[in-house]
Design an enzyme around this catalytic site. Structure first.
Site, PDB file in Angstrom:
ATOM      1  CD  GLU A   1      -3.085  -1.203   2.063  1.00  0.00           C
ATOM      2  OE1 GLU A   1      -4.230  -1.257   1.631  1.00  0.00           O
ATOM      3  OE2 GLU A   1      -2.807  -1.160   3.265  1.00  0.00           O
ATOM      4  CB  CYS A  59       2.858   7.340   3.474  1.00  0.00           C
ATOM      5  SG  CYS A  59       3.318   6.083   4.666  1.00  0.00           S
ATOM      6  CB  CYS A  92       6.692  -5.433   8.942  1.00  0.00           C
ATOM      7  SG  CYS A  92       8.004  -4.644   9.912  1.00  0.00           S
ATOM      8  CB  CYS A 140       5.640  -2.941  16.474  1.00  0.00           C
ATOM      9  SG  CYS A 140       7.348  -2.581  16.005  1.00  0.00           S
ATOM     10  CB  CYS A 172       2.343  -2.055  13.857  1.00  0.00           C
ATOM     11  SG  CYS A 172       2.469  -1.723  12.081  1.00  0.00           S
ATOM     12  CB  CYS A 219       0.271   5.699  11.499  1.00  0.00           C
ATOM     13  SG  CYS A 219       0.873   7.278  11.029  1.00  0.00           S
TER      14      CYS A 219
HETATM   15  N1  SAH Z   1       8.972   0.222  10.368  1.00  0.00           N
HETATM   16  C1  SAH Z   1       9.048   1.649  10.391  1.00  0.00           C
HETATM   17  C2  SAH Z   1       8.098   2.373   9.450  1.00  0.00           C
HETATM   18  C3  SAH Z   1       6.652   1.955   9.423  1.00  0.00           C
HETATM   19  S1  SAH Z   1       5.568   2.452  10.707  1.00  0.00           S
HETATM   20  C4  SAH Z   1       8.897   2.142  11.811  1.00  0.00           C
HETATM   21  O1  SAH Z   1       8.592   1.354  12.691  1.00  0.00           O
HETATM   22  O2  SAH Z   1       9.123   3.328  12.041  1.00  0.00           O
HETATM   23  C5  SAH Z   1       5.285   4.141  10.631  1.00  0.00           C
HETATM   24  C6  SAH Z   1       4.799   4.717  11.961  1.00  0.00           C
HETATM   25  O3  SAH Z   1       3.455   4.323  12.277  1.00  0.00           O
HETATM   26  C7  SAH Z   1       5.668   4.256  13.105  1.00  0.00           C
HETATM   27  O4  SAH Z   1       5.983   5.276  13.980  1.00  0.00           O
HETATM   28  C8  SAH Z   1       4.761   3.237  13.757  1.00  0.00           C
HETATM   29  O5  SAH Z   1       5.147   2.993  15.042  1.00  0.00           O
HETATM   30  C9  SAH Z   1       3.408   3.900  13.625  1.00  0.00           C
HETATM   31  N2  SAH Z   1       2.283   2.985  13.857  1.00  0.00           N
HETATM   32  C10 SAH Z   1       2.292   1.643  13.698  1.00  0.00           C
HETATM   33  N3  SAH Z   1       1.094   1.126  14.038  1.00  0.00           N
HETATM   34  C11 SAH Z   1       0.308   2.141  14.415  1.00  0.00           C
HETATM   35  C12 SAH Z   1      -1.053   2.240  14.831  1.00  0.00           C
HETATM   36  N4  SAH Z   1      -1.846   1.172  14.928  1.00  0.00           N
HETATM   37  N5  SAH Z   1      -1.542   3.474  15.106  1.00  0.00           N
HETATM   38  C13 SAH Z   1      -0.758   4.562  14.968  1.00  0.00           C
HETATM   39  N6  SAH Z   1       0.520   4.529  14.578  1.00  0.00           N
HETATM   40  C14 SAH Z   1       1.064   3.342  14.297  1.00  0.00           C
END
Ligand code: SAH
Length: 360
Positions: free
Chosen positions: A89, A102, A109, A113, A116, A336
């Site tokens: 995406e 973006c 991934c 985390c 996410c 995000c």
């Molecule tokens: N892997 C990289 C880039 C992708 S995530 C990283 O971790 O930075 C981009 C941003 O979105 C990161 O700051 C991540 O922590 C945040 N993010 C992930 N899941 C989210 C969610 N459910 N709600 C809001 N932000 C989120």
């Protein structure tokens, strides 16, 4: 050979390797990245024989668009097919003074985390240079940039699916094309790479790039960060901050952006805010507070606006520049952490932790 896999240096090498002048690279890149033309027949300043040779020996396949959605706030999201098993995406976020694209760096991934949804899909593979730069090319085309010649995408963030520093070589080459005047010509400062904290990758990046760096911090101590961002067990906060300091120094003191998603009752107390303020005191830092975007099956929920404001105030009172990032495109799952694409995970997550490799 895919044309979109070549940065300027590689394209010059390609032409000199076939006894052509290196400036053929300039001509072809202008057609592709300035005019949006990928059909060699239309590249009228190349000789007929060179055009025929290119048509016969190179290709410029791009991901194909499966669907395009537009949010009520103007955010646009594309689902792009990259191979039979995987789709990724890409999201465009229009604002009054800028337009941010973006982009994704991996299908899926491996970092898992806990908050996410991309992580929940598992990991499939790294995207090629062509698949990364192809997202920028396609979005420009769909947004009418090549036809209007107006700059619509002013900023690019590597914050889509995947961990960019675990696809180091391809990401660095794609960033080359984004910042090259013969490519999309964006200033380094307008390109932001966001990482969950791959320390060797940050150090290597400091040796070969000057783009803006954002780090997904989300917790101010290792016990909590180990849980939320499991890669912290390999690269704990102290090592992470020291790599960030090095990156900031390499870019002449530019601040690092620390992203912090506020999770109700998990990392959003006033004590958490004070701990974060202490951690970042004196550090060249900006904080982006992120409103949590829920997804099916998640155990977390959003902090209240009141908690979010109190958290921000504590950081601001400690002298840390802090903004709360607005949620955009959540009605089309483009916010995000909501990007999932369609990923066919290759193996269990624990076996798929690719390591960052050398500078491209
Ligand atoms: N892997 C990289 C880039 C992708 S995530 C990283 O971790 O930075 C981009 C941003 O979105 C990161 O700051 C991540 O922590 C945040 N993010 C992930 N899941 C989210 C969610 N459910 N709600 C809001 N932000 C989120």
């Amino acid at each position: 050979m895919n044309l979109f896999d070549l940065d300027q240096a590689a394209m010059r090498d390609y032409f000199t390797g076939m006894e052509e002048k290196p400036f053929r690279a300039t001509q072809v890149m202008k057609w592709v990245y300035h005019q949006g033309v990928t059909d060699f027949e239309a590249m009228t300043d190349l000789s007929k024989s060179l055009r025929d040779h290119l048509a016969g020996n190179t290709d410029s396949p791009l991901p194909s668009i499966i669907s395009e959605k537009t949010s009520t706030d103007g955010t646009r999201k594309w689902l792009l097919q990259v191979d039979d098993d995987n789709a990724i995406e890409t999201v465009f976020i229009p604002e009054t003074s800028r337009g941010t694209l973006c982009i994704s760096s991996q299908a899926g991934c491996a970092l898992n985390c806990t908050f996410c949804s991309t992580g929940k899909q598992g990991y499939s593979r790294n995207l090629s240079v062509a698949e990364i730069i192809g997202q920028v090319w396609l979005a420009n085309k769909q947004l009418g940039h090549f036809a209007s010649r107006k700059r619509i995408i002013s900023n690019i963030v590597l914050m889509g699916m995947g961990e960019p520093l675990l696809n180091f070589d391809n990401v660095v080459k794609a960033v080359e094309l984004i910042t090259d005047d013969l490519g999309f010509g964006l200033a380094n400062k307008r390109v932001t790479l966001s990482t969950a904290g791959i320390v060797p990758g940050i150090i290597k990046l400091s040796e070969c790039s000057r783009i803006s760096l954002a780090v997904s911090l989300h917790a101010a101590n290792d016990a909590l960060r180990d849980e939320l961002v499991p890669i912290n067990r390999t690269y704990p906060i102290r090592k992470l901050l020291s790599a960030c300091r090095r990156y900031s120094e390499a870019t002449g003191g530019e601040p690092i952006t620390f992203e912090y998603v506020l999770l109700k009752g998990v990392n959003d107390s006033l004590a958490d805010a004070r701990e974060l303020a202490r951690l970042l005191k004196g550090f060249p830092a900006k904080v982006n507070l992120i409103i949590f975007n829920p997804f099916p099956g998640t155990e977390y929920s959003r902090s209240s606006m009141e908690t979010t404001d109190l958290f921000r105030d504590i950081l601001v009172q400690s002298g840390i520049i802090t903004i709360t990032r607005k949620t955009r495109g959540d009605d089309i799952n483009a916010a995000c952490g909501q990007l999932v694409g369609r990923v066919k995970a290759r193996a269990a997550r624990s076996q798929t932790r690719p390591m960052a490799n050398g500078c491209a």
